[in-house]
Write an enzyme that holds these catalytic residues in place. Structure first.
Site, PDB file in Angstrom:
ATOM      1  CG  HIS A  14     -11.389   8.249  11.837  1.00 55.25           C
ATOM      2  ND1 HIS A  14     -11.987   7.863  13.021  1.00 55.25           N
ATOM      3  CD2 HIS A  14     -10.105   7.838  11.911  1.00 55.25           C
ATOM      4  CE1 HIS A  14     -11.093   7.243  13.775  1.00 55.25           C
ATOM      5  NE2 HIS A  14      -9.935   7.209  13.128  1.00 55.25           N
ATOM      6  N   GLY A  32       0.851  -1.203   0.000  1.00 56.15           N
ATOM      7  CA  GLY A  32       0.000   0.000   0.000  1.00 56.15           C
ATOM      8  C   GLY A  32       0.876   1.239   0.000  1.00 56.15           C
ATOM      9  CB  THR A  66      -8.629  -0.547  10.538  1.00 51.01           C
ATOM     10  OG1 THR A  66      -8.963   0.378   9.497  1.00 51.01           O
ATOM     11  CG2 THR A  66      -7.621   0.086  11.465  1.00 51.01           C
ATOM     12  N   GLY A 116     -11.337   0.981  14.046  1.00 56.82           N
ATOM     13  CA  GLY A 116     -10.678  -0.117  14.762  1.00 56.82           C
ATOM     14  C   GLY A 116     -10.248   0.330  16.157  1.00 56.82           C
ATOM     15  CB  THR A 117      -8.881   3.534  17.425  1.00 52.62           C
ATOM     16  OG1 THR A 117      -7.821   3.468  16.482  1.00 52.62           O
ATOM     17  CG2 THR A 117      -8.364   4.092  18.745  1.00 52.62           C
ATOM     18  CE  LYS A 165     -11.473   4.377  10.569  1.00 57.81           C
ATOM     19  NZ  LYS A 165     -10.328   3.563  10.159  1.00 57.81           N
ATOM     20  CE  LYS A 177      -5.811   9.250   3.104  1.00 54.46           C
ATOM     21  NZ  LYS A 177      -6.407   8.558   1.968  1.00 54.46           N
TER      22      LYS A 177
HETATM   23  P1  NAP Z   1      -5.222   5.064   1.381  1.00 58.52           P
HETATM   24  O1  NAP Z   1      -4.529   6.364   1.261  1.00 58.52           O
HETATM   25  O2  NAP Z   1      -6.517   4.861   0.670  1.00 58.52           O
HETATM   26  O3  NAP Z   1      -4.195   3.925   0.992  1.00 58.52           O
HETATM   27  C1  NAP Z   1      -4.551   2.608   0.746  1.00 58.52           C
HETATM   28  C2  NAP Z   1      -3.649   2.119  -0.342  1.00 58.52           C
HETATM   29  O4  NAP Z   1      -3.840   0.717  -0.519  1.00 58.52           O
HETATM   30  C3  NAP Z   1      -3.922   2.782  -1.688  1.00 58.52           C
HETATM   31  O5  NAP Z   1      -2.705   3.251  -2.233  1.00 58.52           O
HETATM   32  C4  NAP Z   1      -4.521   1.652  -2.532  1.00 58.52           C
HETATM   33  O6  NAP Z   1      -4.189   1.732  -3.882  1.00 58.52           O
HETATM   34  C5  NAP Z   1      -3.801   0.477  -1.926  1.00 58.52           C
HETATM   35  N1  NAP Z   1      -4.449  -0.792  -2.259  1.00 58.52           N
HETATM   36  C6  NAP Z   1      -5.744  -1.053  -2.517  1.00 58.52           C
HETATM   37  N2  NAP Z   1      -5.903  -2.359  -2.785  1.00 58.52           N
HETATM   38  C7  NAP Z   1      -4.669  -2.905  -2.699  1.00 58.52           C
HETATM   39  C8  NAP Z   1      -4.168  -4.212  -2.890  1.00 58.52           C
HETATM   40  N3  NAP Z   1      -4.971  -5.227  -3.213  1.00 58.52           N
HETATM   41  N4  NAP Z   1      -2.845  -4.420  -2.724  1.00 58.52           N
HETATM   42  C9  NAP Z   1      -2.013  -3.419  -2.402  1.00 58.52           C
HETATM   43  N5  NAP Z   1      -2.426  -2.152  -2.210  1.00 58.52           N
HETATM   44  C10 NAP Z   1      -3.736  -1.902  -2.361  1.00 58.52           C
HETATM   45  O7  NAP Z   1      -5.558   4.770   2.922  1.00 58.52           O
HETATM   46  P2  NAP Z   1      -4.677   5.134   4.210  1.00 58.52           P
HETATM   47  O8  NAP Z   1      -5.229   6.342   4.854  1.00 58.52           O
HETATM   48  O9  NAP Z   1      -3.251   5.059   3.872  1.00 58.52           O
HETATM   49  O10 NAP Z   1      -5.087   3.922   5.183  1.00 58.52           O
HETATM   50  C11 NAP Z   1      -4.754   2.597   4.872  1.00 58.52           C
HETATM   51  C12 NAP Z   1      -5.286   1.684   5.975  1.00 58.52           C
HETATM   52  O11 NAP Z   1      -4.595   2.000   7.200  1.00 58.52           O
HETATM   53  C13 NAP Z   1      -6.779   1.833   6.305  1.00 58.52           C
HETATM   54  O12 NAP Z   1      -7.306   0.566   6.627  1.00 58.52           O
HETATM   55  C14 NAP Z   1      -6.801   2.738   7.521  1.00 58.52           C
HETATM   56  O13 NAP Z   1      -7.945   2.558   8.313  1.00 58.52           O
HETATM   57  C15 NAP Z   1      -5.566   2.242   8.219  1.00 58.52           C
HETATM   58  N6  NAP Z   1      -4.932   3.162   9.176  1.00 58.52           N
HETATM   59  C16 NAP Z   1      -4.349   2.586  10.237  1.00 58.52           C
HETATM   60  C17 NAP Z   1      -3.649   3.352  11.145  1.00 58.52           C
HETATM   61  C18 NAP Z   1      -2.958   2.666  12.286  1.00 58.52           C
HETATM   62  O14 NAP Z   1      -2.324   3.349  13.107  1.00 58.52           O
HETATM   63  N7  NAP Z   1      -3.041   1.341  12.375  1.00 58.52           N
HETATM   64  C19 NAP Z   1      -3.581   4.741  10.984  1.00 58.52           C
HETATM   65  C20 NAP Z   1      -4.191   5.316   9.866  1.00 58.52           C
HETATM   66  C21 NAP Z   1      -4.865   4.509   8.958  1.00 58.52           C
HETATM   67  P3  NAP Z   1      -5.137   2.517  -4.921  1.00 58.52           P
HETATM   68  O15 NAP Z   1      -4.752   3.953  -4.719  1.00 58.52           O
HETATM   69  O16 NAP Z   1      -4.714   1.956  -6.234  1.00 58.52           O
HETATM   70  O17 NAP Z   1      -6.557   2.231  -4.550  1.00 58.52           O
END
Ligand code: NAP
Length: 241
Positions: A136, A11, A82, A146-147, A140, A15
């Site tokens: 959020h 990923g 999450t 999840g938190t 999202k 972001k």
């Molecule tokens: P995001 O900006 O939408 O990034 C998700 C990325 O995953 C996108 O680049 C997307 O690509 C890619 N993706 C989609 N399907 C995929 C696949 N099959 N294989 C590989 N990559 C794929 O979202 P984000 O804000 O970074 O958040 C990502 C996740 O982290 C979410 O589940 C969010 O809830 C979680 N999160 C967790 C924390 C923590 O502390 N644990 C903090 C913030 C967020 P495309 O652009 O091509 O769709």
């Protein structure tokens, strides 16, 4: 000096993925060797790049299969995506335990958010009623967060303070704690836990104002998972609380 830990970020264009690549690059003991995106074959990349640790910040509908692939390949998972449910988490933990493979699934990698959950758990022993409001950004994909679910998993109230819970606007009720989810542009990740006792209220509030706040926790996890022999759920397992 020992060899650097070889890290794959899945990923990487997202972001959180972008922030993770910067943080891994900046850490002397971590080596960013692969960045995967939608459409890339995970198993092939794990083998080709001899990965030690896979960090996943993708989307809820693929993270379960990704994590199984990491475990199958004996790669330590650091899962930030999450949306995994309790059954899926248990199944992944069984798989990792059979291999004695260390890893972490953390719905929140921010140290401040972990402290908020810890304080909520302590406060809940003394203040019997609670509600959660989580806010959020509008993109999202999962709700409640999840938190919020992790927070209520540490808490339990004997009964709801309010009897009129038949309305959708009372939120999703877990462990007798209503969770209210707000999704608006402008927010990153925020949560309030409001606890109430006898004629008093305590509000614990945490605000992630930039995604870089998750990075100390992600880097800590990359450094520690190889020393674990199970897949732990929550960053609190790596902190001496
Ligand atoms: P995001 O900006 O939408 O990034 C998700 C990325 O995953 C996108 O680049 C997307 O690509 C890619 N993706 C989609 N399907 C995929 C696949 N099959 N294989 C590989 N990559 C794929 O979202 P984000 O804000 O970074 O958040 C990502 C996740 O982290 C979410 O589940 C969010 O809830 C979680 N999160 C967790 C924390 C923590 O502390 N644990 C903090 C913030 C967020 P495309 O652009 O091509 O769709």
């Amino acid at each position: 000096m020992s060899d650097p830990i070889r890290v794959l970020v899945n990923g990487a264009r997202g972001k959180m993925g972008k922030q993770t690549c910067i943080a891994v690059d900046a850490a002397n003991d971590l080596l960013l060797v692969a960045q995967l995106n939608r459409g890339d074959d995970v198993a092939t990349a794990l083998e080709k790049h001899k990965i030690d640790v896979a960090v996943d910040f993708t989307v809820p509908n693929v993270v379960f299969d990704h994590t199984k692939t990491y475990i199958d390949a004996n790669v330590h998972p650091v899962i930030g995506t999450t949306g995994l449910d309790e059954k899926q988490i248990k199944e992944l933990q069984v798989m990792a335990r059979e291999k004695k493979l260390g890893g972490i699934i953390a719905p929140n990698f921010s140290i401040g958010a972990i402290l908020m959950m810890h304080f909520a758990k302590i406060a809940n022993r003394f203040l019997s009623h609670a509600e959660i409001i989580e806010m959020h950004h509008e993109k999202k994909l999962d709700a409640p967060s999840g938190t919020a679910l992790k927070t209520v998993s540490h808490m339990q109230t004997a009964q709801l303070a309010c009897e009129h819970n038949q309305f959708a606007s009372r939120g999703l009720i877990k462990n007798n704690i209503p969770i209210h989810s707000v999704r608006l542009p402008g927010y990153v990740a925020h949560q309030q836990v409001i606890l109430s006792g006898e004629k008093e209220l305590l509000t614990l509030r945490h605000d992630s104002i930039d995604r870089s706040c998750f990075m100390p926790g992600v880097v800590l996890a990359c450094r520690q998972v190889q020393q674990l022999d199970e897949l732990v759920f929550g960053l609190e397992n790596l902190l001496d609380l």
